[in-house]
Design an enzyme around this catalytic site. Structure first.
Site, PDB file in Angstrom:
ATOM      1  CB  CYS A  15      -0.903   0.035   1.231  1.00 48.46           C
ATOM      2  SG  CYS A  15      -2.262  -1.117   1.149  1.00 48.46           S
TER       3      CYS A  15
ATOM      4  CB  CYS B 217      11.795   1.139   4.049  1.00 46.17           C
ATOM      5  SG  CYS B 217      11.180  -0.008   5.293  1.00 46.17           S
TER       6      CYS B 217
END
Lengths: 82, 380
Positions: free
Chosen positions: B196, B337
């Site tokens: 997502c 990340c």
């Protein structure tokens, strides 16, 4: 053999359409695995997909399943979002 | 903990259930005597938790390690703007306890991992997979198969959603139904399918899919209707086209066992242990300046624009397979990340290409860095 293929998720995006009419070359018979090989040759963007479920007439089909001309195929990738 | 019967307050509360002849007091009592584990309190988990709480499940377990971020609020409607940075598990418990005080809660503010999954899953009747990554999804599948637990699967991608009930019990034969591995035997490579955060998702989509997962859970627990056994149900919100795929249980299911706790390095193909570095430890390393450290950011360019670590190299996860050879093999490599999931996948990929290099995963990602080391950094 002319095949109607429904495309979902990332496969739909890579090919740029939610359906595909694909002329598969076949001698006597064509299996699901052979169809996937031909599709990956015709659409190299699909080459990176190792995990892809193939449905034949709404039923999960493993690589050795033989295809008929009237079969409706669907390519369904796994989805992880939550 | 098992209860019998309903109080007068509960009979009023569940009135609209009790009036359904197909449901009635018997089904409501079954819900009260049930224990359900929900993995994830994000887009999918929120409607599942809301409706199962309202429906009067006896015991709810929730596995969720994360805190609320601004970018969650577009779809995770249980939380609000003033709650950014607070623990989702605590918030969900607080808010939903007011909705229905009859529900008993058990919170697990951690990741589901191969070490804790057996102990967490064992006490529950059914499991609801509301996770957001393949490692957790395959772990839930494998542990549920090993422990003979039915689990309700839901997953979303942009405008499309999937729902299924795996490893259920066929009412006529008594046999276990198809599992996630009957459909996708092996996890995809990390670069194949964006999540997502990379691909985006329509905010209302998880509400729809999560609500269907809650409905499936209620059907299984009460025995009403026909659950989505041996099927994967798919919807495209853009066209409202649905597709049902029939699946057969494959005879050979991969054997999965509880890992030996005395050997913490037990290897699992879905979740190889990756060396981690806390934000503080990375800050000390960078300040020490005595060794070469390569920082790789595997997020998307728009995320890099919001914030990044100085001197970090941007290589989005999906383009990593093509760039593995261009990455320096000198010194130590730290990969990060947003929260540490994509970087974990990236390291698995990098380790295969360069098994002699040690790659560190920044624990909790740049979000944890911003929370603990650099309060000036923009969070999202």
């Amino acid at each position: 053999m002319l095949l109607n293929i429904k495309l979902f998720g990332v496969v739909k995006e890579k090919i740029g359409s939610d359906t595909l009419v694909f002329e598969a070359s076949s001698q006597a018979s064509l299996t699901v695995a052979e169809l996937l090989e031909q599709l990956k040759r015709a659409y190299p963007v699909l080459g990176s997909l190792s995990s892809l479920a193939v449905a034949v007439n709404h039923t999960y089909a493993s690589g050795e399943v033989a295809l008929q001309a009237q079969d409706e195929i669907a390519l369904i990738p796994p989805v992880s979002g939550g | 903990m098992h209860h019998d019967g309903l109080s007068y307050e509960e009979i009023l509360r569940y009135d609209r259930h009790l009036k359904l002849p197909e449901f009635g007091l018997q089904s409501q009592t079954k819900l009260k005597n049930s224990a359900v584990l929900v993995v994830g309190a994000g887009g999918l988990g929120i409607p599942v938790l809301q409706y199962l709480t309202a429906a009067g499940i006896g015991k709810l377990g929730l596995v969720e390690h994360d805190t609320v971020a601004l970018s969650n609020l577009q779809r995770q409607v249980l939380y609000n703007t003033e709650e950014i940075g607070l623990r989702k598990a605590t918030l969900a418990h607080q808010k939903l306890s007011i909705l229905n005080p009859h529900v008993t809660w058990q919170l697990y503010p951690c990741w589901l991992d191969p070490q804790n999954a057996y102990d967490i899953i064992t006490p529950y009747d059914i499991i609801i997979d509301c996770s957001d990554n393949f490692a957790t999804r395959y772990l839930i599948n494998d542990v549920c198969v090993a422990l003979d637990k039915t689990f309700v699967f839901g997953a979303i991608y942009k405008f499309e959603g999937q729902v299924a009930v795996f490893n259920g019990i066929d009412a006529t034969t008594g046999d276990r139904t198809a599992t996630y591995r009957c459909l996708f035997p092996e996890p995809p490579l990390p670069s194949e399918v964006p999540n997502c955060a990379e691909a985006g998702v329509l905010g209302v989509l998880p509400a729809l899919i999560g609500s269907m997962q809650a409905a499936e859970a209620i059907k299984i627990l009460t025995g009403i209707g026909k659950p989505l056994y041996n099927q994967l149900w798919h919807i495209d919100l853009l066209t409202m086209q649905t597709y049902t795929l029939r699946i057969k249980r494959q005879v050979a299911q991969p054997k999965h066992h509880k890992p030996d706790m005395s050997s913490p390095n037990t290897h699992h193909h879905y979740a190889k242990p990756v060396p981690v570095l806390s934000p503080q430890a990375l800050a000390e390393k960078l300040a020490g300046n005595d060794q070469l450290i390569t920082l790789i950011d595997v997020r998307e360019p728009f995320e890099y624009e919001i914030c990044h670590l100085p001197n970090s190299l941007l290589i989005p996860l999906h383009s990593l397979p093509n760039q593995v050879d261009t990455i320096s093999t000198q010194g130590e490599v730290v990969v990060y990340c947003h929260h540490g999931i994509r970087s974990m996948y990236a390291i698995q990929l990098l380790q295969q290409a360069n098994p002699n290099i040690i790659y560190y995963n920044l624990e909790g990602g740049i979000d944890a860095w911003a929370a603990t080391v650099d309060p000036q950094m923009t969070r999202y």
